[in-house]
Design an enzyme around this catalytic site. Structure first.
Site, PDB file in Angstrom:
ATOM      1  N   PHE A  13       0.759  -1.075  -0.068  1.00  0.00           N
ATOM      2  CA  PHE A  13       0.075   0.183  -0.083  1.00  0.00           C
ATOM      3  C   PHE A  13       0.869   1.275  -0.088  1.00  0.00           C
ATOM      4  O   PHE A  13       1.886   1.278   0.821  1.00  0.00           O
ATOM      5  CB  PHE A  13      -0.751  -0.017   1.272  1.00  0.00           C
ATOM      6  N   ASP A  69       2.240  -5.840   7.947  1.00  0.00           N
ATOM      7  CA  ASP A  69       1.162  -5.046   8.102  1.00  0.00           C
ATOM      8  C   ASP A  69      -0.184  -5.703   7.898  1.00  0.00           C
ATOM      9  O   ASP A  69      -0.256  -6.621   6.773  1.00  0.00           O
ATOM     10  CB  ASP A  69       1.182  -3.883   6.910  1.00  0.00           C
ATOM     11  N   TYR A  88     -10.712  -0.101  10.867  1.00  0.00           N
ATOM     12  CA  TYR A  88     -11.833   0.573  10.368  1.00  0.00           C
ATOM     13  C   TYR A  88     -12.290  -0.341   9.152  1.00  0.00           C
ATOM     14  O   TYR A  88     -13.163  -0.221   8.474  1.00  0.00           O
ATOM     15  CB  TYR A  88     -11.537   1.772   9.662  1.00  0.00           C
ATOM     16  N   LYS A  89     -11.346  -1.527   8.734  1.00  0.00           N
ATOM     17  CA  LYS A  89     -11.484  -2.310   7.512  1.00  0.00           C
ATOM     18  C   LYS A  89     -12.235  -3.629   8.283  1.00  0.00           C
ATOM     19  O   LYS A  89     -13.694  -3.418   8.637  1.00  0.00           O
ATOM     20  CB  LYS A  89     -10.200  -2.891   7.051  1.00  0.00           C
ATOM     21  N   ARG A 142     -12.837  -4.306  -7.218  1.00  0.00           N
ATOM     22  CA  ARG A 142     -12.389  -5.194  -5.810  1.00  0.00           C
ATOM     23  C   ARG A 142     -13.525  -5.424  -4.959  1.00  0.00           C
ATOM     24  O   ARG A 142     -14.418  -4.516  -4.775  1.00  0.00           O
ATOM     25  CB  ARG A 142     -11.272  -4.386  -5.102  1.00  0.00           C
TER      26      ARG A 142
HETATM   27  C1  LIG Z   1      -5.826   0.716   4.584  1.00  0.00           C
HETATM   28  C2  LIG Z   1      -4.393   0.788   4.506  1.00  0.00           C
HETATM   29  C3  LIG Z   1      -3.450   1.551   5.019  1.00  0.00           C
HETATM   30  C4  LIG Z   1      -4.202   3.124   5.519  1.00  0.00           C
HETATM   31  O1  LIG Z   1      -3.321   3.650   6.386  1.00  0.00           O
HETATM   32  P1  LIG Z   1      -4.163   4.905   7.131  1.00  0.00           P
HETATM   33  O2  LIG Z   1      -2.948   5.613   7.977  1.00  0.00           O
HETATM   34  O3  LIG Z   1      -5.116   4.354   8.132  1.00  0.00           O
HETATM   35  O4  LIG Z   1      -4.698   5.762   6.452  1.00  0.00           O
HETATM   36  C5  LIG Z   1      -2.187   1.567   5.081  1.00  0.00           C
HETATM   37  N1  LIG Z   1      -1.578   0.424   4.905  1.00  0.00           N
HETATM   38  C6  LIG Z   1      -2.316  -0.558   4.178  1.00  0.00           C
HETATM   39  C7  LIG Z   1      -1.642  -1.681   4.020  1.00  0.00           C
HETATM   40  C8  LIG Z   1      -3.530  -0.680   4.049  1.00  0.00           C
HETATM   41  O5  LIG Z   1      -4.336  -1.499   3.597  1.00  0.00           O
END
Ligand SMILES: *Cc1c(COP(=O)(O)O)cnc(C)c1O
Length: 397
Positions: free
Chosen positions: A113, A184, A209-210, A356
């Site tokens: 990400f 992560d 939040y996911k 997705r």
């Molecule tokens: C959703 C996601 C994020 C989002 O990071 P925030 O700081 O919460 O905005 C970061 N890394 C990964 C791998 C994600 O899937």
């Protein structure tokens, strides 16, 4: 035996919506409303500052952290909550680099990400000590872990493709080569059966939040392997990571626990929402959850492929190397997703061409999956995506 899935009755699912985006923002659990209202009215409104003690706001970050720990295979006391995932990535990488001062490489993969990569690069720039962020193709990560690597930073489940790394094998390789391992778990926590302690990684981070349904902007979490909790250097040394915040000392002394990874004042309304949201996991066996997720994903792949040969599966076919989402590549993916949303099937689009769909066994069942596949067939076969109103891109896709 755990409770049976799904548990739709615990969620506020809007009428006429099939929600296949719980991997991006989980559905509102019904328990959240009353809990947040109470936190606002009875605690903030009435107790005011006394609520830090009387409503135990001070203990809430740790209480929630331990509930998350139980869902990711980590022991009590090994997780801290707060901030955003981006911040927690920064802290984990900074601590990892401190542990390997003679090495200069942070290794990740090009499926990660973007914010994880940006935070790592930002940290490198801030340190100014000649570190390098090196990216491998996901399939080549194992070979790319060499004795030059200080920190391996990977997301277990790829946010675009759903491809899943083998946490045990990759961590083993990292340790053989003397590197620190950071996972992560953004697309894993609440989606997979995890044995974080068993894989022996030094750090893990994730958001709530996911799949954990904590609501937009809900606090992130960080896991520190218990043997390291009292020795790692916290980057972002905030007062609530201090050993005695209310001693108001001039110098920083880290808490002798994972709590040293906390930074500032905890977001109490968000933590209250998350705490209530986590009730939906009471009695859920993660092995049952995973079995349900695999079944939903396989049903979806089978149904969509049979109906829409135009869509190209962009997710591993083998469930063993897939998270809880299914992605299809389609040239007009953005417009197609908008057409689907208009018809009650909420998925999302990730550039360049990925449609997705996330599968959350707490509130999605097989009938939802089949109905979604029928609607996708309608949109693709009848080219409903061609409508000009579906071509305009919003800020959030
Ligand atoms: C959703 C996601 C994020 C989002 O990071 P925030 O700081 O919460 O905005 C970061 N890394 C990964 C791998 C994600 O899937």
């Amino acid at each position: 035996m755990g409770v049976s899935l799904p548990r739709k009755e615990l969620f506020d699912l809007p009428e006429g919506v099939i929600y296949l985006d719980g991997n991006s923002l989980g559905v509102l659990p019904k328990a959240v409303n009353a809990r947040v209202a109470q936190t606002i009215q009875a605690e903030w409104g009435h107790e005011l500052i006394r609520a830090w003690n009387t409503a135990d706001w001070m203990g809430l970050p740790t209480k929630v952290a331990n509930r998350i720990a139980a869902l990711i295979g980590a022991p009590d006391g090994s997780v801290a909550t707060g901030d955003t995932l981006s911040i927690k990535v920064f802290q984990a990488v900074a601590a990892g680099l401190d542990m390997r001062p003679d090495r200069k490489v942070i290794l990740s993969d090009n499926g990660n990400f973007p914010t994880d990569l940006y935070m790592a690069q930002g940290l490198i720039d801030t340190k100014g000590q000649g570190h390098e962020l090196r990216l491998a193709d996901p399939e080549d990560v194992m070979e790319a872990i060499t004795e030059e690597v200080a920190v391996v930073m990977l997301t277990e489940v790829d946010f675009r493709s759903g491809r899943k790394h083998d946490m045990v094998e990759v961590t083993k390789r990292a340790h053989e080569k003397g590197a620190v391992m950071i996972w992560d778990l953004a697309h894993s926590a609440g989606a997979l059966e995890l044995d974080l302690a068993g894989c022996n990684a030094e750090f893990a981070v994730g958001c709530s939040y996911k799949y954990l349904n904590g609501g937009p902007g809900a606090p992130a979490f960080i896991y520190v392997r218990p043997d390291l909790a009292e020795s790692i250097q916290p980057a972002l040394a905030g007062w609530l990571g201090h050993d005695a915040p209310f001693a108001m000392e001039l110098g920083y002394r880290p808490a002798m626990a994972t709590e040293r990874m906390r930074v500032g004042t905890p977001p109490i309304l968000q933590l209250a929402a998350l705490d209530a949201a986590l009730d939906a996991w009471d009695g859920v066996e993660m092995s049952d959850l995973r079995a349900a997720s695999v079944h939903l994903c396989e049903t979806f792949i089978k149904e969509v492929e049979a109906r829409c040969p135009e869509l190209e599966l962009a997710t591993p076919r083998d469930a063993a190397v897939r998270g809880s989402q299914v992605s299809f590549g389609f040239e007009h993916g953005y417009a197609a997703v908008q057409a689907l949303i208009d018809r009650g099937v909420i998925g999302d689009f990730r550039a360049p061409n990925i449609m997705r769909f996330g599968f959350t066994p707490l509130y999605i069942d097989e009938a939802d999956v089949i109905r979604a596949a029928e609607i996708i067939e309608d949109v693709i076969k009848n080219e409903l995506w061609r409508d000009p109103k579906y071509q305009v891109r919003s800020r959030v896709t």
